[in-house]
Structures are given as structure tokens and as C-alpha cells.
Design an enzyme around this catalytic site. Structure first.
Site, short mmCIF file in Angstrom:
data_model
loop_
_atom_site.label_atom_id
_atom_site.label_comp_id
_atom_site.label_asym_id
_atom_site.label_seq_id
_atom_site.Cartn_x
_atom_site.Cartn_y
_atom_site.Cartn_z
CE1 TYR A 1 25.64 29.45 21.99
CE2 TYR A 1 28.06 30.20 21.33
CZ TYR A 1 26.64 30.54 22.73
OH TYR A 1 27.19 30.52 23.80
CD GLN B 1 33.58 33.85 21.51
OE1 GLN B 1 34.26 32.81 22.73
NE2 GLN B 1 33.66 33.72 20.28
CG HIS B 2 28.93 33.03 27.14
ND1 HIS B 2 27.43 33.57 26.86
CD2 HIS B 2 28.90 32.05 26.65
CE1 HIS B 2 27.11 32.83 26.80
NE2 HIS B 2 27.67 32.23 26.33
CG ASP B 3 34.67 32.54 28.68
OD1 ASP B 3 33.68 32.77 30.31
OD2 ASP B 3 34.42 31.20 29.60
CB THR C 1 27.71 36.40 27.67
OG1 THR C 1 26.52 36.20 28.42
CG2 THR C 1 28.12 37.24 28.85
#
Lengths: 362, 379
Positions: B281, B292-294, B244
Site C-alpha cells: 500500500y 482490511q477489505h475482508d 473498504t
């Protein structure tokens, strides 16, 4: 033509009747109880305490929620359903609950034993016990009734919310179901009337290693640290003062009623060579706790203490921690009323009377 | 009702992608055409859409992910379950309802865990997701709809048991709700189709933590839940910081601008909530992009072929200074009889991602669906 004196007489009679009706004591409000239990059967302290609530005319059992502990949950559910059939109280819903503890596991228990020696008692994890979903025939007969749909934890949340401030939550097994209910509704403690537990021990090392809290220490920690309005605890210290002995069984067995006959036939006896001071099979662990809900005056000595559970994964994992009010304690530990002594005669009388009754939903 | 396990040990889910691609690549064997895992779910117009439960702690990047799932034609979103994590449970639930109402998401919202299984509650990271969890740009977030009566864990358990072998759970927050569902109904382990977990970090690409230096946020938030998750023989895929934080999967200003101008109301909404995330960030990593980890975890559910996966065992440390650290033991690695690793099931851990492929997938879903305004179900 109407006789006015007659009318006046009627009026007076009506007034008196009305007045006396208004002055009559309404039947006392029944205590609303959720019974959470690792219901070993047939008989055993688990089921006998459940039957005390079921048989008592003073109690409205909202539901019985089952949790693994002494046996696996599904097997306990069958024993409970059968006991309710025998008691003629199939109107009381039974809910399946947690099969496994929140974090503890058989592997964890075996790791503990490798380091610190054998546990005396491990409930459903004892050697030779059936697996979690294995079904064993019931000597008391198979139930034809079924558990109610939905999970025990959800039922606890729903029932407490349906009767805010009125429900006594009584837990005499591992506290997994109640801990899960707390996770589903963190506001639960403020909405329950009281939490009453059989579990833990105070004064001797062997008491502090108490099975209900040993099976699921993290659940016990979560439940004991929640902000309940009132917590009452029946510890091992008071349990060991009681015996479900032959005389008591004979007295109950003299009644022809079904619950009494169930007790007579299936009561547990102590192993023949048992230490007279340590007879776990016939200590009335959970019956005391039930009796104290039905008639608090049976308890003759209790005091407030801070009670907690050790959750460090060392030799004391799952052991009871307790401090007197004036002793230094962890800031998050909470107070509970801890029972230490009881009126034995009145306790046995109450228990025997309930077991000899023919129950009815009224 | 007594149940027995129905899973045959060793039988893998159909969703299992080709693994050990890293090994193949090292061996020079990875050809462009080889090793493309089958898509998890049928493509649009083809087979049945994949039934997915999204477990969220909304959360700016969760909001991106929910809209990706909502606008992806191959996903049948069964429910959105909420938890604490990026923000409080209250905010998380309210934000889910807000997105449901505003973008016509059909799936119900189910309220879940307010705190970890065992650790005490911690303060939400408002410096990442804002006070309201959505970057504090929407004014008062007051949806007029309510969550379903059923709790999140019970919904997860019922959905899985009600449709055995068909339901995939994607957790984007702490895994608390899923593990509570397992406590309610242990049989879900045998009947879930796939478990895709955004969380953890192995360190394949040097990223080991975004809370502490060794802990990813979701694993840190409820390490007991995350640790528990990898103990069971259900098909788990870990989508961690290893993929991610891939630079080429991050969203830069131009990409966000593309969404804003071409993805309708959804794009405009994402651009607004992204501002706070972008500031975070910029200040924390010195880059002008957002990670956008999710959405990357949701992308795995849609197109696992975008990922390189390695098989192995995962353990999660629960306490002390290494709380939330994920420790990976690749398949075939000798553990010299260490009992800590004995008897654990093998899972999958993402170690590489086709970043441009992910961004393309995201843009196409949003510009295809979002630009039309409401829910694609209304098409």
C-alpha cells in the site's frame, strides 16, 4: 503304505490341472463406465443408450449421473430409476446432477431468439415444457427406488479417483456435470481413461447447431479444452445415418424380456410428415456412442480433428467449431477422434441383442 | 427428490438493515439514534450465535478476517472454504489449514475452486500477498492437518440445506465456490440466510477498481460468478471498495502495534504478515496503512449497524476492457425499459462505514480472544 506311483500320478494331475488353470483366459476385465446423461424417458435415445451399458456383460456401470437437457434433471432421474427397475439393475447408483447450465439461461436463449430467430429444439426450455421442479407422472410407472445421496459431479470425481486410469467417462447430454467435476478436481482428465461424448456436429451448418452443446456451451468449452488422455466424439454427422425404425422395434419386441417389452411399448416414432432425411426422434444419437464403447470396431470411419465450441454471444453461440489437423486452429483447442461412419448391420445387431437380453449384475 | 421454492417473494431476511440512510442523511433526517439496523446475530450470552461460512482466498487480509470471525463471540464459524484469488488454491488451502491449526479454529477447511467459472486461470498477485499468500514471513508453511474430504461447493450446499434459513455465507474471494454450490444445489438460493460479498465497487467514494481502473479484484477474478450472484433473489449485501477503502477504517502502524502487543500470538502473527501488505500500500497508494477489505465484510456480518446501505440492482460486466466492473442501479432509478435491468432482484450495497467503530470491533475481538492465545471455544 502309500503307493508312490499313485502319488506321482496325483502330482502330475495337479500339475496339469494347475497348468491348465493358469493357461486359461481369465474373463476379460469389464470396462468401467460412468454414464452421464440427460435421460429423457420413457425410451428415447437417451434411455436406450443407458440401457445398452446396463445390459452389457462387458461393462461395469459405476454410476449414472443425470443432467438437465432434454428434460429437467429431477424428472430424468425418475425415468432412469424406473428404467433400472425394469431392467432389474437397481444395484446401479443414480446420482442427481446439474439442474441449470453453468452460465447459459432461459433468458439468454430468449435474447438469442429475439435476434436470430427461433431455435428448432430447446429441450427442457421448449414451449409448454414443465418447470424445473415440476413432477410429471411416468407412463412407464413410478419408481420405488431413490437416487443415491451426493451430487453427480462429486460422484464423478470420487469414482475416477477410486479407479485411476480405468474409467471411461461417457457423456451424452449437456456437459454441465463433467464441467463441474473438472472444477472440483482439475486433475481429473489425467486420471480418467477416456472421455467419450455424443455431441456437436461437423460437416453441415444444421449439424453444428447441436443441442447438448447448445444447452451449456461454456461447459462444453471447458470439457473439450481439458487435457484428457483420449477424447472420442459421436457427432450429428453419424447419428443421422441411423433409424430406430419399426423393423428394429419389432425384432426387439419379439423377446419377452422386460427391457425388450419396455422398448416395444414406449419407443418413440417420427412425426408422420417428417422429412425422411431429418428424423431426430428416431436417430440413434446416443446408442452409436454407447456401441462404440462396447465394440469400437462398429465404427468404420473416424478421424482426429480439433474440436471446440463457440462461446461468443452471437449467432453461433453454442455451435461446434472443428478444424482438420493441418488447419489453423486456436492454440487452446484440443484433438478428439470424431466418428463419421459405422457398420449399420453390426450396430443394429449389437443394439437389438442387448435390448433383448435379460440383464444380470454378472 | 423434487423440491419447490419455499421463499415467498418479497419477504426479506430478518437481517435486512435499515436502508437508504444516505437518502435520509441528504435529507437531513439521519439522527444518531435512528436507523441502527438490528444486529445480524444474537449477542454473546444472548441468542444463538450466527452460523457463518467464510469463503476465502487467503490472502493477508483474509487471514485478518478469519481471525476476526474466529475470535468474535457472536459468530459460530461452520467452515472455511478455500478458493484461488489472492493466491493459488494450493496456497489458499494450506494457509487456511495453517491458521486453523495454529489458532485452534474448530471449523473444518474445505478445498474449493482452482480457477474461475469460465475465464482461464490468471497469475496470482504475488506483489500484494507474497509468494505464499501470507507475506512470505512464516518460513515454510506446513500444517500437519488436512482439509475435509468434502469439496467446498458441496459443503456450502449441504450446510445451507441442512439448516434452512440459518446459514450466512461471507465470500472474501471470487464468488466461484458459492456459485458452484448453487449449480450443485439450486435450492440454496431459497434457504441461505444472508450472502455477504466482499467485492465490487460502485464509486460512491470515488473508488472504482483495484485491479483495473473499473474492477475490484474479486469481481475481476471471476466476473461470471459475481454477475450470477446478483441475478438471484437471495439477500445479498455487497461490501465493496466503496467502504473498504475508507481511510478511517484502515489500520495504521499504531493500530497494528496495539494488536502485536495486546492480542497475543494472533496479534504478533498479524503484525508479521501485515508487513508485506503495508509495503504494497505504501508503494501503490502512497499511504502507510493497510486496508482490511475482508475484515470489513466480516464486520458487516457481526455489526451491520456500522454500515450505511443502499438498495438497488447490481450487474457485473464479464468480458473485455470492463471485465469485473460492477454497475449499480439504485432502487427507484428509471431504466426506461432497458431489458438488461428488467426482472433483476434488489440487493444491498454498502455505501458508508463507521471506520472507528470497525477498528474498535476488530481490536476488541482480537484483544479479547487473541490475547488468551488459543481458540475462545476452549474458554
Amino acid at each position: 503304505m502309500l503307493d508312490h506311483r499313485l502319488i506321482a500320478g496325483w502330482m502330475a494331475a495337479l500339475t496339469i490341472a494347475g497348468g491348465s488353470a493358469a493357461g486359461a483366459q481369465p474373463p476379460p476385465e469389464k470396462i468401467k463406465v460412468i454414464v452421464d446423461q440427460d435421460a429423457r424417458g420413457p425410451c428415447s435415445t437417451d434411455m436406450q443408450s443407458v440401457l445398452m451399458f446396463v445390459q452389457s456383460p462387458r461393462v461395469e456401470v459405476l454410476g449414472i449421473t443425470i443432467v438437465s437437457g432434454d428434460l429437467w434433471m429431477d424428472q430424468e432421474t425418475l425415468h432412469t430409476l424406473r428404467a433400472l427397475e425394469i431392467a432389474g439393475r437397481t444395484d446401479i447408483p443414480v446420482y442427481r446432477g446439474a439442474v441449470f447450465p453453468i452460465l447459459n439461461s432461459k433468458e439468454e436463449t430468449e435474447r438469442w431468439e429475439m435476434q436470430y430467430g427461433r431455435h428448432l429444439y430447446k429441450g427442457a426450455w421448449n414451449d409448454g415444457m414443465p418447470g424445473p421442479y415440476e413432477r410429471v407422472p411416468l407412463p412407464e410407472g413410478e419408481p420405488t427406488t431413490k437416487p443415491t445421496a451426493g451430487h453427480a459431479a462429486n460422484f464423478i470425481v470420487d469414482a475416477v479417483n477410486a479407479h485411476p486410469g480405468e474409467v471411461v467417462l461417457w457423456g451424452a447430454g449437456p456437459l454441465t456435470n463433467i464441467a463441474l467435476a473438472l472444477m472440483l478436481d482439475p486433475e481429473l482428465p489425467a486420471k480418467a481413461k477416456e472421455l467419450v461424448l455424443m455431441g456437436g456436429g461437423i460437416d453441415r451448418a444444421e449439424y453444428r447447431k447441436e443441442f447438448n452443446w447448445l444447452w451449456d456451451p461454456e461447459a462444453a468449452r471447458k470439457v473439450l479444452r481439458a487435457p484428457w488422455k483420449k477424447v472420442t466424439i459421436t457427432p450429428v454427422d453419424i447419428s443421422v445415418k441411423t433409424r430406430h425404425g419399426p423393423e428394429l422395434v419389432a425384432r426387439i419386441g419379439s423377446s419377452p424380456n422386460p427391457v425388450a417389452q419396455y422398448i416395444k411399448e414406449f419407443h418413440r416414432t417420427s412425426p408422420p410428415d417428417a422429412d425422411p432425411d431429418w428424423q431426430p426422434w428416431i436417430f440413434m444419437w446416443d446408442e452409436i456412442s454407447a456401441a462404440a464403447v462396447l465394440d469400437p470396431t462398429i465404427i468404420t470411419e473416424q478421424r482426429e480433428m480439433y474440436v471446440d465450441v463457440d462461446i461468443d454471444h452471437g449467432i453461433n453461440y453454442g455451435y461446434t467449431l472443428a478444424w482438420e489437423l493441418d488447419q489453423q486452429h486456436p492454440p487452446d483447442a484440443r484433438k478428439a477422434w470424431v466418428q463419421f461412419d459405422l457398420d449399420l448391420d453390426r450396430f443394429y445387431d449389437l443394439y437389438a441383442d442387448l435390448m433383448m437380453r435379460r440383464a444380470s449384475p454378472d | 427428490m423434487l423440491r419447490r421454492s419455499t421463499r415467498v417473494p418479497g419477504v426479506e431476511s430478518l437481517a435486512t438493515p435499515i436502508v437508504r440512510r444516505a437518502f435520509l442523511r441528504r435529507a437531513g433526517l439521519l439522527l444518531a439514534a435512528a436507523g441502527a439496523p438490528p444486529a445480524l446475530f444474537g449477542q454473546a450470552g444472548g441468542a444463538r450465535r450466527g452460523r457463518v461460512i467464510l469463503d476465502v482466498d487467503i490472502g493477508i487480509d483474509d487471514a485478518f478476517a478469519v481471525l476476526l470471525a474466529h475470535f468474535s463471540p457472536t459468530i459460530d464459524l461452520l467452515g472455511i472454504t478455500t478458493a484461488f484469488g489472492n493466491t493459488t488454491l494450493e496456497n489458499s488451502t494450506r494457509n487456511a489449514l495453517y491458521i486453523k491449526e495454529r489458532f485452534g479454529v474448530e471449523a473444518q477447511v474445505y478445498r474449493g475452486a482452482a480457477e474461475p467459472l469460465h475465464h482461464p486461470r490468471s497469475e496470482p498477485p504475488v506483489f500484494v500477498h507474497g509468494e505464499d499468500g501470507l507475506g512470505d514471513v512464516e518460513g515454510r508453511i506446513a500444517p500437519s492437518i488436512r482439509e475435509a474430504d468434502l469439496s467446498a461447493p458441496e459443503f456450502i450446499a449441504r450446510a445451507i440445506l441442512g439448516d434452512p434459513g440459518e446459514v450466512t455465507v461471507v465470500t472474501l474471494g471470487p464468488a466461484t465456490n458459492l456459485m458452484l454450490a448453487r449449480l450443485l444445489e439450486p435450492a440454496i438460493v431459497d434457504h441461505v440466510r444472508d450472502v455477504i460479498v466482499m467485492g465490487g465497487a460502485v464509486g460512491f467514494a470515488g473508488e472504482r477498481g483495484n485491479i483495473t481502473t473499473v474492477a475490484e479484484a474479486n469481481a475481476w477474478q471471476d466476473p461470471h460468478a459475481m454477475a450470477d450472484l446478483f441475478r438471484f433473489p437471495w439477500p445479498v449485501t455487497m461490501v465493496g471498495l466503496d467502504v473498504t477503502y475508507a481511510a478511517d477504517a484502515s489500520m495504521d502502524a499504531a493500530f497494528i502495534e496495539e494488536l502485536r502487543t495486546r492480542a497475543g500470538e494472533a496479534g504478533a502473527f498479524l503484525e508479521r504478515i501485515n508487513r508485506q501488505y503495508r509495503r504494497f500500500y505504501r508503494s501503490s497508494r502512497g499511504v502507510d496503512v493497510t486496508f482490511q477489505h475482508d475484515s470489513i465484510a466480516v464486520a458487516y456480518a457481526i455489526a451491520p449497524s456500522l454500515f450505511e446501505v443502499e438498495r438497488g440492482k447490481v450487474k457485473v460486466l464479464t468480458d473485455g476492457v470492463a471485465r469485473g466492473q460492477t454497475v449499480f442501479c439504485p432502487e427507484g432509478h428509471h431504466t426506461f425499459g432497458d431489458p438488461e435491468w428488467a426482472g433483476l432482484p434488489t440487493h444491498r450495497v454498502c455505501r458508508g462505514i463507521d471506520g472507528p467503530g470497525f477498528l474498535d470491533l476488530y481490536a476488541r475481538a482480537l484483544i479479547g480472544g487473541g490475547a488468551r492465545g488459543g481458540g475462545r471455544r476452549a474458554e
